[in-house]
Enzyme design. Structure first.
Site, mmCIF file in Angstrom:
data_model
loop_
_atom_site.group_PDB
_atom_site.id
_atom_site.type_symbol
_atom_site.label_atom_id
_atom_site.label_comp_id
_atom_site.label_asym_id
_atom_site.label_seq_id
_atom_site.Cartn_x
_atom_site.Cartn_y
_atom_site.Cartn_z
ATOM 1 N N CYS A 188 8.557 -2.198 14.064
ATOM 2 C CA CYS A 188 7.137 -2.495 13.838
ATOM 3 C C CYS A 188 6.766 -3.811 14.529
ATOM 4 O O CYS A 188 7.474 -4.815 14.394
ATOM 5 C CB CYS A 188 6.857 -2.590 12.342
ATOM 6 S SG CYS A 188 5.108 -2.873 12.004
ATOM 7 N N CYS B 73 5.608 -9.328 9.235
ATOM 8 C CA CYS B 73 5.631 -9.542 7.783
ATOM 9 C C CYS B 73 7.018 -10.057 7.369
ATOM 10 O O CYS B 73 8.019 -9.351 7.554
ATOM 11 C CB CYS B 73 5.298 -8.241 7.048
ATOM 12 S SG CYS B 73 3.892 -7.382 7.762
ATOM 13 N N CYS C 38 9.625 -7.868 5.451
ATOM 14 C CA CYS C 38 9.842 -6.453 5.770
ATOM 15 C C CYS C 38 11.041 -6.182 6.682
ATOM 16 O O CYS C 38 11.137 -6.720 7.789
ATOM 17 C CB CYS C 38 8.586 -5.872 6.389
ATOM 18 S SG CYS C 38 8.758 -4.100 6.667
ATOM 19 N N CYS D 131 4.016 10.132 -0.714
ATOM 20 C CA CYS D 131 3.486 8.995 0.046
ATOM 21 C C CYS D 131 4.269 8.843 1.347
ATOM 22 O O CYS D 131 5.478 8.578 1.313
ATOM 23 C CB CYS D 131 3.622 7.704 -0.739
ATOM 24 S SG CYS D 131 2.879 7.775 -2.363
ATOM 25 N N CYS E 20 -0.580 10.900 0.118
ATOM 26 C CA CYS E 20 -0.877 9.481 0.345
ATOM 27 C C CYS E 20 -0.225 9.094 1.663
ATOM 28 O O CYS E 20 0.861 9.595 1.988
ATOM 29 C CB CYS E 20 -0.299 8.645 -0.795
ATOM 30 S SG CYS E 20 -0.502 6.861 -0.543
ATOM 31 N N CYS F 177 -5.315 2.800 -2.489
ATOM 32 C CA CYS F 177 -4.108 2.286 -3.141
ATOM 33 C C CYS F 177 -3.857 0.923 -2.513
ATOM 34 O O CYS F 177 -3.584 0.832 -1.316
ATOM 35 C CB CYS F 177 -2.948 3.253 -2.867
ATOM 36 S SG CYS F 177 -1.347 2.611 -3.402
ATOM 37 N N ARG G 11 1.006 0.490 -10.514
ATOM 38 C CA ARG G 11 2.351 1.018 -10.225
ATOM 39 C C ARG G 11 3.417 -0.072 -10.258
ATOM 40 O O ARG G 11 3.299 -1.093 -9.572
ATOM 41 C CB ARG G 11 2.384 1.719 -8.859
ATOM 42 C CG ARG G 11 3.769 2.293 -8.545
ATOM 43 C CD ARG G 11 3.807 3.100 -7.274
ATOM 44 N NE ARG G 11 2.869 4.191 -7.312
ATOM 45 C CZ ARG G 11 1.984 4.450 -6.369
ATOM 46 N NH1 ARG G 11 1.924 3.701 -5.301
ATOM 47 N NH2 ARG G 11 1.171 5.477 -6.469
HETATM 48 N N1 SAM Z 1 2.995 -0.711 8.070
HETATM 49 C C1 SAM Z 1 2.077 -0.378 7.068
HETATM 50 C C2 SAM Z 1 1.509 -1.591 6.362
HETATM 51 O O1 SAM Z 1 2.127 -2.633 6.338
HETATM 52 O O2 SAM Z 1 0.423 -1.433 5.800
HETATM 53 C C3 SAM Z 1 2.650 0.564 6.027
HETATM 54 C C4 SAM Z 1 4.079 0.426 5.611
HETATM 55 S S1 SAM Z 1 4.528 -1.109 4.787
HETATM 56 C C5 SAM Z 1 6.266 -0.949 4.663
HETATM 57 C C6 SAM Z 1 3.889 -0.851 3.136
HETATM 58 C C7 SAM Z 1 4.094 -1.916 2.113
HETATM 59 O O3 SAM Z 1 5.469 -2.001 1.763
HETATM 60 C C8 SAM Z 1 3.760 -3.338 2.475
HETATM 61 O O4 SAM Z 1 2.394 -3.603 2.412
HETATM 62 C C9 SAM Z 1 4.508 -4.125 1.411
HETATM 63 O O5 SAM Z 1 3.688 -4.320 0.280
HETATM 64 C C10 SAM Z 1 5.655 -3.189 1.038
HETATM 65 N N2 SAM Z 1 6.949 -3.794 1.380
HETATM 66 C C11 SAM Z 1 7.532 -3.860 2.603
HETATM 67 N N3 SAM Z 1 8.716 -4.494 2.538
HETATM 68 C C12 SAM Z 1 8.908 -4.833 1.241
HETATM 69 C C13 SAM Z 1 9.932 -5.516 0.547
HETATM 70 N N4 SAM Z 1 11.017 -5.987 1.175
HETATM 71 N N5 SAM Z 1 9.813 -5.684 -0.785
HETATM 72 C C14 SAM Z 1 8.712 -5.223 -1.435
HETATM 73 N N6 SAM Z 1 7.699 -4.573 -0.826
HETATM 74 C C15 SAM Z 1 7.785 -4.382 0.496
HETATM 75 FE FE1 SF4 Z 2 5.220 -3.328 9.783
HETATM 76 FE FE2 SF4 Z 2 6.664 -3.742 7.637
HETATM 77 FE FE3 SF4 Z 2 4.541 -5.244 8.061
HETATM 78 FE FE4 SF4 Z 2 4.213 -2.608 7.404
HETATM 79 S S1 SF4 Z 2 5.091 -4.227 6.137
HETATM 80 S S2 SF4 Z 2 3.173 -3.782 9.028
HETATM 81 S S3 SF4 Z 2 6.048 -1.775 8.423
HETATM 82 S S4 SF4 Z 2 6.388 -5.169 9.355
#
Ligand code: SAM
Ligand code: SF4
Ligand code: DTB
Length: 349
Positions: free
Chosen positions: A55, A59, A62, A99, A130, A190, A262
């Site tokens: 990606c 973040c 992530c 989802c 979702c 959501c 949730r």
């Molecule tokens: N890339 C898209 C986005 O960020 O909107 C969708 C997928 S992203 C993985 C969806 C959500 O997963 C993020 O907004 C975050 O809240 C959650 N997430 C990702 N990594 C996480 C982690 N290590 N612990 C808890 N929540 C996590």
């Molecule tokens: Fe990409 Fe992870 Fe951020 Fe979603 S949460 S935008 S998958 S880096």
């Protein structure tokens, strides 16, 4: 005590909720919860990563960000048929919502036909659908909605004030814009956040005010506890105190009484008692199945045992689809298309 649905929450009012003695806060949250929900039911969703890793966003929490070196391997968009097969398994295990998550900044035009087929296929199984695909244009939101997408997950994750410490590749306003398109397209929203990113109580208050002061409360509010993944900048973040996490759930319940709250990522690191207190605080939805997107979640069998011990049942959903003949017909169409028509997957990452 009857409770109004409000969109004018102020910082001081929310601070006074966080400052309540723990038992008073839980009693308040549980009392409000009972006005709108059966307290002994939870909604069950299953997650599937339909496009994993690489990606472009940064973040800090992530494991799927291309900016960090984690053990997640990048994969292409999953084939439509495989997605439907996974949804069928989830449905047969008792999940009512599927989802589908993609590690994208935003979906590309070339992805859309496949995504729309996934939505139609999963919906034909009688499940709620979702997706979480990143930023959407107005047109994309409309297309997903027309295909039958019930929910769009798009988290604000933390406060506006703390956002740039966690994500630098997009802005808070972009996030809010997508939420507006999703609402305007008629889909359920959501949206929630992550606790344990090193944020202060003020950041938690600010996030919850943002969510509760939207024109409509998100129908679903995921409260995640950070899953610390090796290789991400937050791998060694300090644990959030579990009572503080439970307080976040309770305050979300008080502020958004009609929403499903949730108890989302992080259950693998919680004992049964903590989870039970989260349900007491008003959580009424979970992710079910041994994997979240890329990290572990409790086994189905241990969740079933826990729900049984607590006398909690799965919330049923009234679906318009799910007619067996229709499901089989659609499934057959997809297989036939795969054999003859345009490919159901492509080679781009
Ligand atoms: N890339 C898209 C986005 O960020 O909107 C969708 C997928 S992203 C993985 C969806 C959500 O997963 C993020 O907004 C975050 O809240 C959650 N997430 C990702 N990594 C996480 C982690 N290590 N612990 C808890 N929540 C996590
Ligand atoms: Fe990409 Fe992870 Fe951020 Fe979603 S949460 S935008 S998958 S880096
Ligand atoms: C949400 O709020 N949490 C889910 C779902 N929405 C998409 C994702 C949790 C991801 C946890 C880390 C992982 O498994 O990669």
């Amino acid at each position: 005590m009857s409770c109004a649905i409000r969109h004018d929450w102020q910082y001081e009012q929310v601070l006074s909720l966080f400052d309540l003695p723990f038992n008073d806060l839980l009693f308040k949250a549980q009392s409000i919860h009972r006005q709108f929900f059966n307290p002994n039911q939870v909604q069950i969703s299953t997650l599937l990563s339909i496009k994993t890793g690489a990606c472009p966003e940064d973040c800090k929490y992530c494991p799927q960000s291309a900016h960090y070196n984690t053990s997640v391997k990048a994969e292409r968009l999953m084939q439509v048929e495989q997605v439907i097969r996974e949804a069928k398994k989830a449905r047969d295990n008792g999940s009512t919502r599927f989802c589908m998550g993609a590690a994208w900044k935003n979906p590309k035009a070339r992805d859309m036909p496949y995504l729309l087929m996934m939505i139609k296929g999963v919906k034909a199984l009688g499940m709620q659908t979702c997706m979480t695909l990143g930023t959407l244009s107005r047109e994309q939101a409309d297309e997903l909605s027309s295909a039958g997408l019930d929910y769009y997950n798009h988290n604000l994750d933390t406060s506006r004030e703390y956002y740039q410490q966690i994500i630098t590749t997009r802005s808070y306003d972009e996030r809010l814009q997508t939420l507006e398109y999703v609402r305007q397209a008629g889909m359920n929203v959501c949206s929630g956040g992550i606790m344990g990113l090193g944020e202060t109580v003020d950041d938690r208050i600010s996030l919850l005010c943002q969510l509760a002061n939207l024109p409509e409360h998100p129908q679903s509010v995921p409260i995640n506890m950070l899953v610390k993944v090796a290789g991400t900048p937050l791998q060694d973040a300090e644990d959030i105190d579990q009572f503080d996490f439970i307080r976040c759930i309770a305050v979300a319940r008080v502020m958004m009484p009609k929403s499903h709250v949730r108890l989302s990522a992080g259950r693998e690191a919680m004992n049964e008692q903590t989870q039970a207190l989260c349900f007491m605080a008003g959580a009424n939805s979970i992710f079910y199945g041994c994997k979240l997107l890329t990290t572990p979640n409790p086994e189905e069998s241990s969740d079933m045992k826990l729900l049984k011990k607590l006398g909690i049942e799965r919330e049923a959903v009234a679906t318009t689809a799910g007619n067996k003949t229709e499901t089989e017909k659609l499934y057959q169409q997809i297989i036939e298309q795969q054999n003859s028509g345009p490919k159901l997957f492509y080679d781009a990452s």
